[in-house]
Design a protein around this motif. Structure first.
Motif, PDB file in Angstrom:
ATOM      1  N   GLU A 298       0.776  -1.326   0.129  1.00 25.09           N
ATOM      2  CA  GLU A 298      -0.536   0.036  -0.127  1.00 25.09           C
ATOM      3  C   GLU A 298       1.073   1.526  -0.510  1.00 25.09           C
ATOM      4  N   LEU A 300       0.913   5.520   0.294  1.00 22.41           N
ATOM      5  CA  LEU A 300      -0.030   6.960   0.884  1.00 22.41           C
ATOM      6  C   LEU A 300       0.583   7.891   0.440  1.00 22.41           C
ATOM      7  N   PHE A 455       1.479   1.659   5.616  1.00 21.06           N
ATOM      8  CA  PHE A 455       1.920   2.068   4.061  1.00 21.06           C
ATOM      9  C   PHE A 455       3.677   0.932   3.676  1.00 21.06           C
ATOM     10  N   VAL A 458       5.148   6.487   1.792  1.00 19.27           N
ATOM     11  CA  VAL A 458       4.633   7.362   1.655  1.00 19.27           C
ATOM     12  C   VAL A 458       4.730   8.873   0.996  1.00 19.27           C
ATOM     13  N   SER A 478       5.913   4.476   7.536  1.00 20.79           N
ATOM     14  CA  SER A 478       6.588   3.925   6.270  1.00 20.79           C
ATOM     15  C   SER A 478       7.555   3.502   6.658  1.00 20.79           C
TER      16      SER A 478
END
Length: 691
Positions: A298, A300, A455, A458, A478
């Motif tokens: 993922e 961000l 995440f 980032v 992160s």
């Protein structure tokens, strides 16, 4: 649509996208279907390519019949087809007049327009008022052969050597490839030598000088030539509103997007230099290559407000949609994200009430009779007490108020501390917090492991408007060292906080700081007007060295009125004129310091459809002219911007001589606000004030 197997190699010049966008919806559909058949080499169902019988056009140009009315202009270079323009019959052929597809001295593909060149050459070199001044290039000791070495034709080099005026210089070079324009402006401004410009223009990867070959992939070709590797992706681009930022990047932008960073990276640049574009493309590039959704990663993308996050989220969807990848990019406003993290972890303490906190401090202030102003106490709380999480007099006495210019003697600290002590006690008793308190709670939760990094990468946009603790929270989310954190910043657009974060956030960005200095959004005239707003405080120039705008446009229009009614009538009249010449309503914004609701009433009364950009609302097509507060317009851009009551922006602060650090920083913040509001305009800026 299934995967389209292509038998022809297609390239698309930027002019094709521009012409395609001007067609009607049904016409675009017909063109797209024909192009698909052509790319698959479906005989009899696509279109036939014929030589373009125009004596003054490139011999490689061809025409293709889309239907009875539409014609496609393209170039054929061996087995390669370059889409150039699509239009109605006569207009398509007229467009091709005087144009040729060429390679620059540095093997970059560009479209040369002889008609535009002849038009510029036909203008007078200088006006009389400039006759006694030295020519710009002569003043920099540039010789004609230096220009020729950069690929400037001899006839144009002769002309350039005579020009004495900046505006005329920009006008004349406007038909050169963008990279040559940039190099010439760098030379004239003294930012770079001819040798430095030459080295920057070279692309060592492109060695084939005999034919077009790999020239389509040359770094500067890529800013105007789209390579169709996958027709399905190309088809998606044609299905939506075509915006250049989605397809073409400046070589510097592309370099940053694709670089592997072994630690935090900082990207700085002025308005219109594409910092946010870099952030958007970077997120998608990482999702496609380093952190794909299919592997559970993922990413961000975070910014200062919920409104801007919604705006960026829509841009991400536009970039992701044509690609065959999952969208694992989460877009948040920083306060929204921190609230969610705390709530999901059952760590949220107290109610969020910024106004109540300020009211309690005011009440405690009024109980005493301190020499300092209420503004001093509010700022001292935010910039010293809260920022350093001070809970006791001992801590307050020992804290270094670094960067605040004016020291506060220990005796004075002892004198004012009881006010803060009572304030903090009441704040805790009422269990109220603000977003900065929330950030501190999130940071402490990351430190003790209650909140885990969640995440893989980032990206923080508008980092200059975030407090140090919020930046630390985002950095702490992160998981990765490599490509784990990228920050995008412009210190001159700091309007939500007083201090700079750089000295207070311990992030190792040395060696990983990049500067963007080419402004392709805001005209030179608007940029110069915006720069003049820093008349009382010092403009930060470190990251704006060589900052330049290559677009020319009208000077900002400034008008003064004796009555508010006359100002409103003027704005209404100008907006209606803009609509009559075809400017879309949502591309116009009235940015007012006096309240967007009142301006909306004015437009509604005059039958002008409008959308108020309040809370998390951002500009949307078909919903009318935009109306926004100064703060609400941050991060947005429009073709035309009106700023009424311009002289009222920070009047009470800007008219005072600052006598302390807080006064100076508040003054600078208001000048930043004027700067930011002005640079929301791409083409035209209209400033009005009341006498």
């Amino acid at each position: 649509m299934g995967v389209v197997k292509m038998k022809k190699k297609l390239f698309v010049y930027i002019t094709f996208f521009e012409s395609f966008a001007n067609l009607g919806k049904q016409e675009r559909k017909i063109v797209k279907n024909k192009l698909e058949l052509f790319s698959k080499d479906v005989r009899g169902e696509g279109f036939k390519v014929h030589p373009l019988e125009r004596a003054n056009s490139d011999p490689s140009f061809r025409s293709a019949r889309i239907n009875d009315d539409l014609r496609l202009i393209l170039a054929q270079k061996g087995s390669k087809y370059i889409l150039l323009h699509v239009d109605h019959h006569d207009k398509a052929y007229e467009w091709a007049e005087g144009k040729t597809l060429k390679k620059s001295r540095f093997n970059a593909i560009y479209l040369q327009d002889f008609i535009a060149e002849e038009k510029e050459k036909g203008l007078e070199v200088e006006e009389f008022s400039f006759q006694e001044l030295p020519a710009l290039l002569v003043e920099k000791n540039i010789r004609k052969k230096d220009l020729i070495n950069l690929g400037v034709p001899e006839v144009h080099a002769d002309y350039l050597m005579e020009i004495k005026n900046d505006d005329r210089f920009l006008e004349f070079i406007s038909f050169f490839p963008e990279e040559i324009q940039e190099g010439l402006v760098d030379i004239v401004s003294g930012a770079k030598t001819v040798t430095e410009v030459f080295a920057e223009l070279e692309d060592q990867r492109i060695l084939d000088e005999e034919n077009f070959g790999d020239a389509f992939y040359q770094k500067d070709s890529r800013r105007r030539v789209y390579v169709v590797d996958d027709f399905e992706e190309f088809s998606h681009l044609l299905d939506e509103d075509i915006e250049k930022w989605r397809i073409f990047l400046h070589p510097k932008q592309e370099e940053i997007v694709k670089t592997n960073f072994n630690g935090p990276a900082l990207i700085e640049g002025g308005p219109g230099t594409g910092k946010t574009v870099v952030g958007l493309h970077r997120a998608v590039y990482l999702a496609e290559n380093d952190f794909p959704a299919k592997n559970g990663f993922e990413i961000l993308l975070c910014t200062f407000s919920k409104k801007l996050s919604r705006y960026l989220e829509e841009k991400i969807k536009q970039l992701i949609r044509p690609k065959k990848i999952g969208n694992n990019i989460k877009v948040f406003g920083v306060d929204e994200l921190i609230f969610k993290l705390l709530k999901d972890s059952n760590l949220l303490e107290g109610a969020i009430d910024q106004k109540r906190i300020e009211k309690i401090l005011e009440e405690e202030y009024l109980k005493s009779s301190p020499d300092e102003s209420l503004d001093f106490f509010l700022n001292e709380y935010k910039e010293v007490i809260q920022k350093n999480q001070i809970k006791s007099l001992d801590h307050y006495l020992n804290i270094e108020r670094v960067g605040l210019k004016k020291p506060l003697h220990p005796s004075k600290r002892k004198e004012i501390w009881p006010i803060f002590e009572d304030f903090l006690e009441r704040k805790e008793k009422e269990r109220i917090i603000d977003f900065e308190d929330m950030a501190w709670l999130a940071f402490e939760s990351i430190e003790d492991g209650s909140i885990q990094p969640c995440f893989d990468s980032v990206i923080i946009d508008e980092v200059q408007d975030l407090s140090p603790i919020k930046i630390k929270v985002l950095a702490g989310l992160s998981k990765s060292e490599k490509n784990g954190l990228m920050m995008l910043s412009d210190q001159n657009q700091r309007i939500f906080k007083l201090t700079s974060w750089k000295n207070e956030v311990d992030l190792p960005i040395v060696g990983r700081t990049y500067y963007l200095n080419i402004n392709y959004r805001t005209t030179k005239q608007i940029r110069e007007f915006a720069d003049k707003q820093f008349f009382r405080s010092e403009k930060e120039i470190e990251h704006l060295k060589g900052y330049k705008s290559l677009l020319n446009g009208p000077e900002p229009l400034t008008k003064e009125f004796s009555e508010e009614k006359l100002q409103d009538q003027f704005i209404v009249k100008k907006i209606k004129q803009l609509m009559e010449i075809g400017i879309n309503e949502h591309e116009v914004c009235v940015i007012t310091p006096m309240g967007s609701r009142e301006m909306k009433r004015v437009l509604d009364f005059n039958d002008i459809p409008c959308q108020e950009l309040k809370e998390d609302l951002y500009p949307k097509t078909g919903e009318g002219v935009c109306v926004s507060t100064l703060f609400g317009a941050k991060g947005l851009e429009f073709r035309v911007v009106f700023i009424p009551y311009f002289n009222e922006i920070g009047r009470s602060i800007l008219e005072k001589e600052p006598n302390d650090w807080f006064g100076f920083e508040n003054q600078k913040q208001k000048e930043c606000l004027k700067y930011v509001a002005s640079t929301r305009a791409r083409e035209q800026l209209i400033i009005t004030s009341l006498l």
